[in-house]
Design an enzyme around this catalytic site. Structure first.
Site, PDB file in Angstrom:
ATOM      1  CB  ALA A 115      -0.913  -0.001   1.231  1.00 62.98           C
ATOM      2  CB  CYS A 116       1.816   3.853  -1.756  1.00 64.57           C
ATOM      3  SG  CYS A 116       1.026   3.985  -3.370  1.00 64.57           S
ATOM      4  N   GLY A 117       0.008   5.882  -0.716  1.00 68.08           N
ATOM      5  CA  GLY A 117      -1.031   6.921  -0.657  1.00 68.08           C
ATOM      6  C   GLY A 117      -2.109   6.787  -1.708  1.00 68.08           C
ATOM      7  N   GLY A 126      -1.987   4.108  -4.233  1.00 65.43           N
ATOM      8  CA  GLY A 126      -2.087   2.735  -4.731  1.00 65.43           C
ATOM      9  C   GLY A 126      -1.661   2.594  -6.178  1.00 65.43           C
TER      10      GLY A 126
END
Length: 146
Positions: A54-56, A58
């Site tokens: 996951a990241c800010g 996606g």
């Protein structure tokens, strides 16, 4: 018998594709092992690990992390890895079927799987090897606990 030979033997005997042969060998190993008939230990069966990255948003950062993580886990013998990319708010929806969560941001949820929030190491390169070693060890630990 080595894994590759078992799959090749199954393919030859049953005329199946390699992926179907792998599934059948896994089933045979599990069935024989669970019945106590001396089948292949489940530790010897290749397992597919599911990891949520996951990241800010996606999109970009999680793609970079996912590709590098998959490559580095393969170097450690974990070549069957399925990765789901998402945004941080989507993690709970994917985590219940995962073996681990790797994120570039803080994860504000209580999850039943290991969570690694230092994935920024995949961008900087600092501490990346140690992080992948830690993830691989946790995957091994979880597999032996099941």
């Amino acid at each position: 018998m080595r894994w590759e030979k078992r799959v090749a033997d199954w393919r030859w005997r049953h005329g199946t594709s390699e992926s179907l042969a792998e599934e059948c060998v896994v089933f045979d190993a599990f069935t024989l092992d669970s019945l106590g008939k001396g089948g292949v230990s489940m530790d010897a069966v290749k397992r597919t690990y599911r990891i949520v990255v996951a990241c800010g948003t996606g999109i970009a950062t999680s793609t970079h992390v996912a590709l590098k993580l998959k490559e580095m886990l393969a170097e450690r013998g974990k070549d069957r890895v399925e990765i789901v990319q998402c945004r941080v708010p989507e993690i709970p929806a994917y985590a219940e079927d995962a073996d681990a969560v790797v994120s570039t941001a803080q994860v504000p949820y209580e999850l039943s799987v290991p969570v690694f929030t230092s994935a920024i190491a995949f961008l900087t390169g600092i501490g990346m090897e140690e992080l992948v070693d830690e993830i691989a060890a946790k995957l091994d630990e979880n597999m032996s606990a099941t």
